[in-house]
Design a protein around this motif. Structure first.
Motif, PDB file in Angstrom:
ATOM      1  N   PRO A  31       0.836  -1.204   0.000  1.00 17.01           N
ATOM      2  CA  PRO A  31       0.000   0.000   0.000  1.00 17.01           C
ATOM      3  C   PRO A  31       0.870   1.252   0.000  1.00 17.01           C
ATOM      4  N   LYS A  32       0.315   2.341  -0.462  1.00 16.69           N
ATOM      5  CA  LYS A  32       1.082   3.587  -0.576  1.00 16.69           C
ATOM      6  C   LYS A  32       1.213   4.333   0.747  1.00 16.69           C
ATOM      7  N   ASN A  33       0.497   3.885   1.777  1.00 16.88           N
ATOM      8  CA  ASN A  33       0.568   4.580   3.063  1.00 16.88           C
ATOM      9  C   ASN A  33       1.630   3.984   3.983  1.00 16.88           C
ATOM     10  N   ILE A  34       2.716   3.485   3.384  1.00 14.34           N
ATOM     11  CA  ILE A  34       3.868   3.037   4.158  1.00 14.34           C
ATOM     12  C   ILE A  34       5.053   3.916   3.782  1.00 14.34           C
ATOM     13  N   GLU A  35       6.050   3.947   4.660  1.00 15.53           N
ATOM     14  CA  GLU A  35       7.300   4.592   4.267  1.00 15.53           C
ATOM     15  C   GLU A  35       8.362   3.506   4.181  1.00 15.53           C
ATOM     16  N   VAL A  36       9.218   3.636   3.189  1.00 20.66           N
ATOM     17  CA  VAL A  36      10.284   2.671   2.965  1.00 20.66           C
ATOM     18  C   VAL A  36      11.600   3.406   3.183  1.00 20.66           C
ATOM     19  N   LEU A  37      12.330   2.978   4.205  1.00 19.86           N
ATOM     20  CA  LEU A  37      13.597   3.601   4.571  1.00 19.86           C
ATOM     21  C   LEU A  37      14.726   2.651   4.204  1.00 19.86           C
ATOM     22  N   ILE A  38      15.657   3.141   3.406  1.00 21.62           N
ATOM     23  CA  ILE A  38      16.761   2.312   2.930  1.00 21.62           C
ATOM     24  C   ILE A  38      18.067   2.951   3.374  1.00 21.62           C
ATOM     25  N   LEU A  39      18.960   2.144   3.929  1.00 24.43           N
ATOM     26  CA  LEU A  39      20.295   2.627   4.272  1.00 24.43           C
ATOM     27  C   LEU A  39      21.314   1.897   3.429  1.00 24.43           C
ATOM     28  N   ASP A  40      22.072   2.647   2.633  1.00 21.20           N
ATOM     29  CA  ASP A  40      23.236   2.072   1.974  1.00 21.20           C
ATOM     30  C   ASP A  40      24.356   2.097   3.005  1.00 21.20           C
ATOM     31  N   ASN A  41      24.776   0.921   3.430  1.00 22.30           N
ATOM     32  CA  ASN A  41      25.697   0.752   4.555  1.00 22.30           C
ATOM     33  C   ASN A  41      27.153   0.747   4.074  1.00 22.30           C
ATOM     34  N   ALA A  42      27.554   1.848   3.424  1.00 19.98           N
ATOM     35  CA  ALA A  42      28.932   2.049   2.930  1.00 19.98           C
ATOM     36  C   ALA A  42      29.309   1.057   1.830  1.00 19.98           C
ATOM     37  N   SER A  43      28.417   0.859   0.874  1.00 19.63           N
ATOM     38  CA  SER A  43      28.705  -0.037  -0.253  1.00 19.63           C
ATOM     39  C   SER A  43      29.873   0.487  -1.076  1.00 19.63           C
ATOM     40  N   SER A  44      30.637  -0.452  -1.639  1.00 19.16           N
ATOM     41  CA  SER A  44      31.768  -0.061  -2.489  1.00 19.16           C
ATOM     42  C   SER A  44      31.452  -0.274  -3.967  1.00 19.16           C
TER      43      SER A  44
END
Length: 94
Positions: A31-44
């Motif tokens: 559903p569109k009433n969610i928030e999606v939080l993404i962390l790029d954890n220092a990818s190389s």
């Protein structure tokens, strides 16, 4: 975007294809009433750049980048600190 009733936290470390597949599925089925939080954890690799292109299409997706790998616990703690208050749920492991 209205206040989300759920925050989804996703860690990414050199997993561009897996992360993009996950985000594509969320965008398509969640559903569109969610928030999606993404962390790029220092990818190389190019994970941050490619995920950033994808995230720009969605108001409810937010991407963060860490200069240093925070580990699994540290990365999740970071994302929890960014979540909208009251939107976190603890999902049981299967």
């Amino acid at each position: 975007m209205h206040k989300p009733n759920l925050s989804v936290c996703i860690l990414s470390f050199n997993t561009q294809n897996v992360t993009l597949a996950c985000l594509t599925s969320i965008a398509k089925f969640a559903p569109k009433n969610i928030e999606v939080l993404i962390l790029d954890n220092a990818s190389s690799d190019q994970s941050y750049e490619e995920v950033s292109k994808f995230v720009k299409k969605y108001d409810n997706f937010k991407l963060f980048q860490s200069n240093k790998n925070l580990g699994f616990g540290g990365g999740n703690n970071f994302l929890v600190s960014k979540a909208t208050p009251g939107s976190l749920r603890n999902l049981p492991r299967m």
